[in-house]
Design an enzyme around this catalytic site. Structure first.
Site, short mmCIF file in Angstrom:
data_model
loop_
_atom_site.label_atom_id
_atom_site.label_comp_id
_atom_site.label_asym_id
_atom_site.label_seq_id
_atom_site.Cartn_x
_atom_site.Cartn_y
_atom_site.Cartn_z
N GLY A 112 58.59 123.58 54.81
CA GLY A 112 59.78 122.91 54.29
C GLY A 112 60.45 123.70 53.19
O GLY A 112 61.68 123.69 53.06
N GLU A 162 59.86 124.03 38.97
CA GLU A 162 58.82 124.14 37.95
C GLU A 162 57.44 124.15 38.59
O GLU A 162 56.54 124.92 38.19
CB GLU A 162 58.94 122.97 36.96
CG GLU A 162 60.15 123.06 36.03
CD GLU A 162 61.47 122.78 36.74
OE1 GLU A 162 62.52 123.26 36.27
OE2 GLU A 162 61.47 122.07 37.78
N CYS A 179 57.60 110.97 54.22
CA CYS A 179 57.40 110.00 53.14
C CYS A 179 56.18 110.36 52.30
O CYS A 179 55.04 109.97 52.61
CB CYS A 179 57.22 108.60 53.73
SG CYS A 179 58.56 108.06 54.81
N GLU A 238 61.18 119.22 47.83
CA GLU A 238 60.15 120.06 48.47
C GLU A 238 59.27 120.74 47.42
O GLU A 238 58.75 121.83 47.62
CB GLU A 238 60.79 121.12 49.39
CG GLU A 238 61.81 120.60 50.38
CD GLU A 238 61.22 119.75 51.48
OE1 GLU A 238 60.30 118.95 51.19
OE2 GLU A 238 61.66 119.86 52.64
N SER A 287 55.04 108.81 41.44
CA SER A 287 54.37 110.08 41.74
C SER A 287 55.36 111.01 42.44
O SER A 287 55.63 110.85 43.62
CB SER A 287 53.14 109.87 42.62
OG SER A 287 53.47 109.29 43.86
N PHE A 342 63.20 108.04 47.49
CA PHE A 342 64.06 109.19 47.83
C PHE A 342 63.81 109.70 49.25
O PHE A 342 63.74 110.91 49.47
CB PHE A 342 63.86 110.33 46.83
CG PHE A 342 63.93 109.93 45.39
CD1 PHE A 342 65.04 109.24 44.92
CD2 PHE A 342 62.92 110.23 44.51
CE1 PHE A 342 65.13 108.86 43.58
CE2 PHE A 342 63.00 109.86 43.17
CZ PHE A 342 64.10 109.17 42.71
N ILE A 343 63.70 108.80 50.21
CA ILE A 343 63.35 109.21 51.57
C ILE A 343 64.61 109.54 52.37
O ILE A 343 65.45 108.67 52.64
CB ILE A 343 62.52 108.12 52.28
CG1 ILE A 343 61.26 107.80 51.47
CG2 ILE A 343 62.16 108.58 53.69
CD1 ILE A 343 60.40 109.00 51.12
N GLY A 386 90.59 125.87 38.67
CA GLY A 386 90.77 124.43 38.85
C GLY A 386 90.74 124.00 40.30
O GLY A 386 90.32 122.88 40.63
N GLU A 397 56.74 108.88 45.62
CA GLU A 397 56.76 107.47 45.24
C GLU A 397 57.45 107.31 43.89
O GLU A 397 57.64 108.30 43.16
CB GLU A 397 55.32 106.93 45.16
CG GLU A 397 54.61 106.93 46.49
CD GLU A 397 53.24 106.28 46.46
OE1 GLU A 397 52.60 106.24 47.53
OE2 GLU A 397 52.80 105.84 45.37
#
Length: 471
Positions: A331, A457, A214, A453, A220, A246-247, A430, A217
């Site tokens: 990670g 960028e 975690c 992770e 952030s 997004f945990i 397809g 945020e």
């Protein structure tokens, strides 16, 4: 030599090492392994920490892993690269030691037998495959690079990359969660004190309990040091307020490794706390609907006057951001390795499709443009793998270039492997866009690897900063 002639009764760990050293033959090993099939779960999956692995030589690490095969998963001597129909030029076993090849086979077989048949169902029904992951933990995959004294397998970062690449061929989403879980277990193992390690790591390594990381945020993401979740010291507890976004595993997992602000603004004011599910003040948002990664739930983690004992802090106050970044270095290797597995699977799928699909009176494999595309895909796959493994080795050896190499590996491998999977989908035409075909799920599942992770960028920022500041 028979086991009865040995001057001691070998443990499962010693059994494999003895076989590898030629002291006992493989038939003896297999018979003993089959006999162990009926042993109680606890005896089969929880190796005794009193076993002196050094006593059986350098094969101790792989013996610890392979001993878990004495139960339901007797897979160690089964498939080979040939039986999996891997072209030699992209064979992921190239350059590995014999020990690494063996647990790579274990992981490939587990992926093929336990994960791939269920991958589509887990995705469509959004199933978090807890029991399958616990089976993986029986093979040592719950704490791959956690120390053995708390139940870990004690393998290297390169070994870990090899395993995650192989597992990811069976299900990227599930393997990616396992990689995050491993990262959390390693953080507690590395930065926790003896009591914390003994309290949390054994259950994490067996996957009796699951962990979530975690940091992110709502306000952030890439600017992680600006996080706003506060932890105010009140007596022998911190009282936390804030939320995490997004945990992975949020709401379904048991242990949350949380970065929070205990001091001033900036990175030096951040600390790391371990919070257990059920703690008053800990709650979760709605389950997010995602493009991919559907076999693992994603939720917000909400902290409202959540009191956490000071004894649950990893390291010193103000050390949390450093802990978080050290976790992410590994990670990034892990998630790049998951991308490798997806790309490897897609190269195989594309090749097989070209060999059977006919247009204009001949198979697509006779089309030179598609031949060249397949060649480029294979080249990018091998180049990505080499960079990821070099970065994993650098991280294990604590080399000064490790952070930059981890960033390069994550940037290059996740970008190129996504391109490989996307090109494989295009080759399917397809059909590739139908959920009956696995290639579309690989595309959806690894797209997020370019974001999490640390976005790609941010990886470019880290690499360029190193280039421009290092004299």
């Amino acid at each position: 030599m028979s086991l009865s002639s040995l001057p001691f009764i070998p443990s499962p760990h010693q059994l494999v090492a003895l076989m590898r050293r030629g002291v006992i033959c493989r038939n003896t090993f297999r018979k003993t392994a089959e006999a162990r099939h009926d042993e109680p779960y606890s005896q089969r999956t929880r190796p005794s920490v009193e076993v002196n692995m050094a006593a059986v030589g350098a094969l101790g690490r792989v013996a610890r892993l392979a001993s878990r095969l004495c139960g339901k998963q007797r897979l160690i001597f089964t498939a080979s690269a040939q039986t999996r129909r891997i072209a030699s030029c992209v064979d992921p076993a190239h350059g590995l030691t014999e020990e690494q090849k063996e647990f790579q086979e274990v992981a490939f077989n587990f992926a093929a037998n336990e994960m791939a048949p269920h991958m589509a169902e887990w995705d469509q029904k959004e199933i978090f495959p807890v029991e399958t992951m616990r089976k993986a933990a029986q093979l040592g995959f719950g704490g791959i690079y956690v120390q053995p004294d708390v139940g870990g397998t004690g393998l290297s970062r390169l070994d870990t990359s090899v395993i995650f690449e192989a597992l990811s061929t069976g299900c990227v989403s599930t393997t990616a969660y396992i990689s995050i879980h491993n990262m959390c277990a390693w953080m507690i193992d590395t930065f926790g004190d003896t009591e914390q390690r003994q309290k949390f790591c054994p259950d994490l390594c067996s996957m009796e309990k699951f962990a979530s990381y975690c940091l992110t945020e709502p306000g952030s993401g890439s600017d992680a040091a600006s996080l706003l979740t506060t932890a105010k010291l009140r007596g022998d507890h911190y009282v936390l307020n804030g939320s995490k976004a997004f945990i992975s595993g949020g709401g379904d997992t048991d242990v949350y490794v949380v970065m929070c602000r205990t001091g001033a603004q900036g990175a030096k004011g951040i600390s790391c706390l371990v919070i257990e599910k059920g703690t008053p003040g800990l709650s979760f948002g709605k389950k997010e609907k995602k493009v991919g990664w559907n076999s693992q739930p994603t939720r917000a983690v909400i902290l409202e006057d959540c009191a956490v004992p000071v004894t649950n802090r990893l390291g010193a106050e103000g050390q949390g951001f450093n802990i978080a970044m050290k976790g992410l270095n590994g990670g990034r290797i892990n998630i790049a390795s998951c991308s490798l597995g997806a790309a490897h699977a897609c190269v195989q799928l594309a090749r097989d499709h070209l060999l059977v699909r006919k247009q204009f009176g001949e198979t697509l494999s006779n089309n030179q443009y598609l031949q060249f595309q397949l060649a480029e895909m294979a080249t990018k796959l091998v180049a990505s793998r080499l960079l990821v493994r070099e970065a994993a080795t650098a991280l294990q050896e604590k080399r000064p270039d490790a952070v930059s190499l981890c960033s390069m590996a994550k940037l290059f491998a996740t970008d190129e492997c996504f391109n490989i999977c996307n090109q494989a989908l295009q080759m399917h035409g397809g059909y590739g866009y139908l959920k009956d075909y696995a290639v579309q799920q690989f595309v959806r599942d690894i797209r997020v690897h370019q974001i999490l992770e640390g976005t790609n960028e941010v990886m470019r920022m880290i690499i360029s900063r190193n280039l421009l500041t290092e004299s």
